[in-house]
Design a protein around this motif. Structure first.
Motif, PDB file in Angstrom:
ATOM      1  N   GLY A  57       2.742  -9.520   3.074  1.00 34.47           N
ATOM      2  CA  GLY A  57       1.439  -8.873   2.944  1.00 34.47           C
ATOM      3  C   GLY A  57       0.559  -9.568   1.925  1.00 34.47           C
ATOM      4  O   GLY A  57       0.863 -10.657   1.427  1.00 34.47           O
ATOM      5  N   ASP A  58      -0.570  -8.933   1.610  1.00 38.35           N
ATOM      6  CA  ASP A  58      -1.578  -9.549   0.747  1.00 38.35           C
ATOM      7  C   ASP A  58      -1.196  -9.529  -0.726  1.00 38.35           C
ATOM      8  O   ASP A  58      -1.681 -10.336  -1.508  1.00 38.35           O
ATOM      9  N   MET A  59      -0.347  -8.558  -1.135  1.00 32.77           N
ATOM     10  CA  MET A  59       0.021  -8.421  -2.546  1.00 32.77           C
ATOM     11  C   MET A  59       1.509  -8.621  -2.736  1.00 32.77           C
ATOM     12  O   MET A  59       2.312  -8.189  -1.904  1.00 32.77           O
ATOM     13  N   ASP A  60       1.866  -9.269  -3.860  1.00 27.44           N
ATOM     14  CA  ASP A  60       3.285  -9.350  -4.198  1.00 27.44           C
ATOM     15  C   ASP A  60       3.637  -8.258  -5.204  1.00 27.44           C
ATOM     16  O   ASP A  60       2.783  -7.460  -5.627  1.00 27.44           O
ATOM     17  N   GLY A  61       4.890  -8.212  -5.610  1.00 25.72           N
ATOM     18  CA  GLY A  61       5.356  -7.146  -6.494  1.00 25.72           C
ATOM     19  C   GLY A  61       4.693  -7.146  -7.856  1.00 25.72           C
ATOM     20  O   GLY A  61       4.480  -6.080  -8.462  1.00 25.72           O
ATOM     21  N   ILE A  62       4.355  -8.314  -8.365  1.00 28.97           N
ATOM     22  CA  ILE A  62       3.720  -8.406  -9.687  1.00 28.97           C
ATOM     23  C   ILE A  62       2.326  -7.788  -9.646  1.00 28.97           C
ATOM     24  O   ILE A  62       1.915  -7.072 -10.567  1.00 28.97           O
ATOM     25  N   GLU A  63       1.588  -8.042  -8.552  1.00 31.07           N
ATOM     26  CA  GLU A  63       0.254  -7.447  -8.400  1.00 31.07           C
ATOM     27  C   GLU A  63       0.345  -5.929  -8.283  1.00 31.07           C
ATOM     28  O   GLU A  63      -0.476  -5.196  -8.848  1.00 31.07           O
ATOM     29  N   ILE A  64       1.345  -5.431  -7.567  1.00 29.87           N
ATOM     30  CA  ILE A  64       1.534  -3.982  -7.434  1.00 29.87           C
ATOM     31  C   ILE A  64       1.834  -3.377  -8.805  1.00 29.87           C
ATOM     32  O   ILE A  64       1.275  -2.345  -9.189  1.00 29.87           O
ATOM     33  N   ASN A  97       0.821  -1.212   0.000  1.00 29.59           N
ATOM     34  CA  ASN A  97       0.000   0.000   0.000  1.00 29.59           C
ATOM     35  C   ASN A  97       0.853   1.260   0.000  1.00 29.59           C
ATOM     36  O   ASN A  97       0.528   2.259  -0.650  1.00 29.59           O
ATOM     37  N   GLU A  98       1.939   1.190   0.745  1.00 34.35           N
ATOM     38  CA  GLU A  98       2.864   2.321   0.793  1.00 34.35           C
ATOM     39  C   GLU A  98       3.496   2.546  -0.572  1.00 34.35           C
ATOM     40  O   GLU A  98       3.657   3.694  -1.018  1.00 34.35           O
TER      41      GLU A  98
END
Length: 361
Positions: free
Chosen positions: A67-74, A45-46
């Motif tokens: 956390g809930d998301m990995d780098g690919i999702e970000i 999120n940050e």
């Protein structure tokens, strides 16, 4: 650790997304030694908030984050709103991870552990590639805009005569109707005939303004070096040629300066090189794709000319010809405006152009 021998003239800003604090600090320290501005975040999120509110030239994204998301999702979320290049950092190089990462079209992929030189090269190449792509997109947009108005101008000029004739008749008829209605004392018909005249004049004004505006976008006449124009046009398409394995060879002899409208001539050459590019891409593989451009002086019955041949080793394709019809019509009109000629040879491998060398009037 060595630093860059020449500092960047424009400092680039890089965001490092890495949940291992020590690794993130080391990467930022390395980047700063190479002349970049660097900061890091450790949470998804940050990272999203920083990228949305900041003005970064590059993101170094660790794939595996807590956390809930990995780098690919970000990266997928970023891609929808921001045109920022991303380089992935990961300790995993398995096929499944690579395939997921590909969907976000990253500019690089660094497998941990990596040294400072590998990091620097990857960052430099990603930023350079991003700048080139943005430049190409900008130039393509401006060229498309110019070509759009050239086409509008051609259409507007062609139809203005056909439109203005019936508009004149409508105006005359509305005036006659108004006069007859006045004699009969028919006020509603008088008012309607006046409205018809007003709307007709509005249409005539729209056509006039369209023609005037399209003509104002045309380039001015000046003396130009065709060799430079051809070279610039090839440079514009260089990234496409490189990616598609096309060899574009230019044989440019010394020719007299041509008095012309340079923007229109550039558009004509671009259309012809694009036509050749599309033809050579009909070949089954990228081996041997070739475009050849020849420029030389010519003489026709004592009149000085320049002759241009644009040859390709592609194949004729009916659907391709239909797709290129509009751009080739614009090209032919431009050459005609310059009192030149353009023909396709019998074996359909070359475009031949001639342009007269004339003095300014």
């Amino acid at each position: 650790m060595s630093t860059m021998t020449e500092p960047n003239t424009v400092v680039k800003k890089i965001l490092v997304v890495e949940d291992e604090r020590i690794i993130a600090i080391n990467i930022c320290s390395t980047l700063k030694q190479y002349g970049y501005l660097a900061q890091y975040v450790s949470e998804a999120n940050e990272a999203i908030e920083e990228i949305e509110n900041g003005n970064f030239d590059l993101v170094l994204m660790d794939i595996m984050l807590n956390g809930d998301m990995d780098g690919i999702e970000i990266a997928s979320i970023i891609k929808k709103t921001k045109a920022i290049p991303v380089i992935y950092l990961t300790a995993y190089s398995d096929e499944a991870t690579i395939n997921r990462a590909k969907t976000t079209e990253p500019f690089g992929y660094l497998v941990k552990p990596f040294n400072s030189r590998d990091l620097y090269i990857s960052v430099e190449m990603a930023i350079y590639k991003s700048q080139v792509q943005k430049h190409i997109k900008d130039v393509e947009g401006r060229l498309a805009e110019n070509q759009k108005w050239e086409t509008i101008g051609l259409v507007a000029s062609g139809i203005s005569h056909e439109v203005n004739n019936p508009l004149t008749s409508i105006l005359n008829l509305s005036e006659l109707i108004k006069l007859e209605a006045k004699k009969m004392g028919n006020t509603p018909i008088v008012e309607r005939s006046v409205k018809i005249a007003e709307e007709t004049e509005r249409i005539a004004k729209i056509v006039k303004n369209l023609v005037s505006y399209s003509q104002s976008t045309s380039s001015q006449w000046t003396y130009c070096n065709l060799g430079i124009i051809l070279t610039d046009t090839r440079s514009f398409l260089h990234q496409y040629f490189l990616k598609e394995g096309i060899q574009c060879e230019m044989n440019l002899a010394d020719v007299p300066l041509l008095y012309c409208q340079p923007q229109k001539i550039k558009q004509a050459f671009l259309n012809l090189l694009q036509d050749a590019r599309m033809r050579v891409n009909t070949r089954g593989d990228s081996i041997g794709r070739k475009i050849e451009v020849n420029l030389e002086p010519s003489d026709l019955n004592g009149d000085k000319q320049v002759a241009i041949q644009i040859k390709d080793n592609g194949e004729e394709d009916l659907m391709l010809g239909i797709a290129q019809f509009n751009s080739m019509e614009v090209t032919k009109r431009i050459i005609s405006e310059h009192k030149g000629t353009i023909v396709r040879d019998d074996d359909k491998s070359s475009w031949y152009l001639t342009l007269p060398v004339v003095n300014a009037v």
